[in-house]
Design a protein around this motif. Structure first.
Motif, PDB file in Angstrom:
ATOM      1  N   GLN A 181       0.823  -1.206   0.000  1.00 27.84           N
ATOM      2  CA  GLN A 181       0.000   0.000   0.000  1.00 27.84           C
ATOM      3  C   GLN A 181       0.864   1.267   0.000  1.00 27.84           C
ATOM      4  O   GLN A 181       0.514   2.272  -0.630  1.00 27.84           O
ATOM      5  N   ARG A 182       2.001   1.205   0.662  1.00 29.86           N
ATOM      6  CA  ARG A 182       2.879   2.380   0.717  1.00 29.86           C
ATOM      7  C   ARG A 182       3.634   2.574  -0.599  1.00 29.86           C
ATOM      8  O   ARG A 182       3.952   3.697  -0.974  1.00 29.86           O
ATOM      9  N   PHE A 183       3.931   1.465  -1.285  1.00 31.35           N
ATOM     10  CA  PHE A 183       4.714   1.551  -2.519  1.00 31.35           C
ATOM     11  C   PHE A 183       3.950   0.912  -3.680  1.00 31.35           C
ATOM     12  O   PHE A 183       4.375  -0.111  -4.236  1.00 31.35           O
ATOM     13  N   TYR A 197      17.668   0.271  -2.856  1.00 37.05           N
ATOM     14  CA  TYR A 197      17.811   1.533  -2.132  1.00 37.05           C
ATOM     15  C   TYR A 197      17.801   2.711  -3.094  1.00 37.05           C
ATOM     16  O   TYR A 197      17.153   3.729  -2.849  1.00 37.05           O
ATOM     17  N   ALA A 198      18.539   2.578  -4.192  1.00 38.61           N
ATOM     18  CA  ALA A 198      18.602   3.664  -5.171  1.00 38.61           C
ATOM     19  C   ALA A 198      17.239   3.914  -5.791  1.00 38.61           C
ATOM     20  O   ALA A 198      16.847   5.066  -6.018  1.00 38.61           O
ATOM     21  N   CYS A 199      16.504   2.837  -6.061  1.00 39.12           N
ATOM     22  CA  CYS A 199      15.171   2.979  -6.639  1.00 39.12           C
ATOM     23  C   CYS A 199      14.234   3.696  -5.672  1.00 39.12           C
ATOM     24  O   CYS A 199      13.517   4.624  -6.059  1.00 39.12           O
ATOM     25  N   LEU A 200      14.236   3.271  -4.408  1.00 36.93           N
ATOM     26  CA  LEU A 200      13.367   3.893  -3.415  1.00 36.93           C
ATOM     27  C   LEU A 200      13.710   5.365  -3.227  1.00 36.93           C
ATOM     28  O   LEU A 200      12.822   6.214  -3.085  1.00 36.93           O
ATOM     29  N   VAL A 206      12.070   8.160  -1.147  1.00 38.75           N
ATOM     30  CA  VAL A 206      12.203   7.629   0.211  1.00 38.75           C
ATOM     31  C   VAL A 206      13.566   7.996   0.779  1.00 38.75           C
ATOM     32  O   VAL A 206      14.590   7.857   0.112  1.00 38.75           O
ATOM     33  N   VAL A 207      13.590   8.461   2.029  1.00 37.33           N
ATOM     34  CA  VAL A 207      14.840   8.806   2.703  1.00 37.33           C
ATOM     35  C   VAL A 207      15.021   7.870   3.894  1.00 37.33           C
ATOM     36  O   VAL A 207      14.205   7.868   4.824  1.00 37.33           O
ATOM     37  N   PHE A 208      16.078   7.079   3.860  1.00 32.89           N
ATOM     38  CA  PHE A 208      16.384   6.176   4.970  1.00 32.89           C
ATOM     39  C   PHE A 208      17.028   6.972   6.095  1.00 32.89           C
ATOM     40  O   PHE A 208      17.984   7.722   5.868  1.00 32.89           O
ATOM     41  N   PRO A 250       8.256   2.515   9.270  1.00 28.94           N
ATOM     42  CA  PRO A 250       9.041   1.438   8.656  1.00 28.94           C
ATOM     43  C   PRO A 250       9.018   1.505   7.133  1.00 28.94           C
ATOM     44  O   PRO A 250       7.985   1.777   6.523  1.00 28.94           O
ATOM     45  N   ILE A 251      10.168   1.261   6.523  1.00 29.18           N
ATOM     46  CA  ILE A 251      10.299   1.226   5.067  1.00 29.18           C
ATOM     47  C   ILE A 251      10.345  -0.207   4.570  1.00 29.18           C
ATOM     48  O   ILE A 251       9.649  -0.573   3.623  1.00 29.18           O
ATOM     49  N   GLU A 252      11.154  -1.034   5.225  1.00 30.12           N
ATOM     50  CA  GLU A 252      11.381  -2.392   4.753  1.00 30.12           C
ATOM     51  C   GLU A 252      11.798  -3.296   5.905  1.00 30.12           C
ATOM     52  O   GLU A 252      12.284  -2.826   6.945  1.00 30.12           O
ATOM     53  N   ARG A 253      11.599  -4.583   5.709  1.00 31.10           N
ATOM     54  CA  ARG A 253      12.229  -5.586   6.563  1.00 31.10           C
ATOM     55  C   ARG A 253      13.069  -6.468   5.658  1.00 31.10           C
ATOM     56  O   ARG A 253      12.584  -6.945   4.629  1.00 31.10           O
TER      57      ARG A 253
END
Length: 273
Positions: A181-183, A197-200, A206-208, A250-253
């Motif tokens: 849903q977020r992406f 990471y580069a794609c996000l 998206v900023v980690f 949260p962005i990813e697990r």
């Protein structure tokens, strides 16, 4: 004074300090760790010490003498020799190539634990990263995954599973989970052979900001060993990571499995951490 020399190839050098009646061993080698308190050195371990000396002499990429030649040189059985060689293979100091022989392995890839992509970390060391896509699918989140991604159990998640490469060599297996849903457009813009990471960051903004990471040692499952192309008995380094943005969302697990014979990880600590 120095212990007397001997022609026994399994003799481990030591220095005897009479005043304290104890043995002092070399400080920067593997000898002390392998000698039990009773002082009786396992025969295979003494062979291992001699093999480490031989490895240093031969240098990276050199082929090891045959099992028969080494057994004769060290005056031990092939079974004893094989145990020593197997440990050195598991530690990443030797590598076996089927039908070719046993070779002196190169140094491990040392990675610093940081919020930098796998691609960037390897390129900084002059190593070409790569990935082979295994799975790209949408799943329903279980309770644990939902909790890590701060979504409802049963919600859709994107699962990306890829074999990790370093200069074309298979070195690991990575599974990444993101909230669908977020992406919602991720699968439209993401190239599985490139950095997620580069794609996000570049395509989805998206900023980690932070990540919690846990490391443990495991053995690969038969499926994982087949995908990575390694012996199932080889110790693996397993990294669990949950990354978040500046707002704590949260962005990813990520579950990353790395070959213990090819990777090691470092970190920097401060007194107030």
């Amino acid at each position: 004074m120095f212990a007397s020399k001997t022609d026994n190839p399994l003799r481990v050098p030591s220095v005897i300090v009479r005043a304290e009646q104890r043995t002092v061993h070399q400080a920067d080698g593997p000898v002390r760790a392998g000698i039990p308190e009773h002082g009786r050195i396992p025969r295979y371990y003494a062979v291992k010490v001699r093999l480490l000396e031989l490895i240093e002499e031969l240098g990276q990429g050199a082929v090891l003498p045959t099992e028969r030649e080494l057994a004769e040189r060290f005056d031990v059985s092939r079974v004893t020799l094989r145990q020593a060689v197997t440990e050195l293979v598991l530690e990443g100091k030797l590598s076996r190539r089927q039908g070719s022989g046993t070779y002196v392995a190169g140094p491990k890839i040392v990675q610093r634990l940081s919020l930098v992509s796998y691609t960037e970390r390897l390129r900084r060391k002059g190593i070409e990263p790569g990935r082979n896509l295994i799975t790209l699918e949408t799943l329903h989140a279980g309770e644990d995954l939902a909790g890590d991604l701060d979504i409802e159990p049963g919600a859709d998640v994107i699962h990306i599973e890829r074999v990790l490469l370093a200069d074309g060599e298979r070195v690991g297996l990575e599974s990444t989970y993101l909230a669908a849903q977020r992406f919602p457009t991720l699968l439209e813009v993401f190239d599985p052979s490139s950095s997620l990471y580069a794609c996000l960051s570049d395509k989805l903004g998206v900023v980690f900001a932070e990540a919690n990471e846990r490391i443990e040692t495991v053995l690969a499952t038969p499926r994982e060993a087949l995908l990575i192309g390694t012996n199932p008995a080889l110790p693996m380094l397993l990294l669990h990571r949950v990354s978040t943005d500046a707002g704590g969302r949260p962005i990813e697990r990520v579950r990353s499995l790395f070959r213990g014979d090819r990777f090691s990880f470092t970190t920097h600590m401060r007194a107030d951490d």
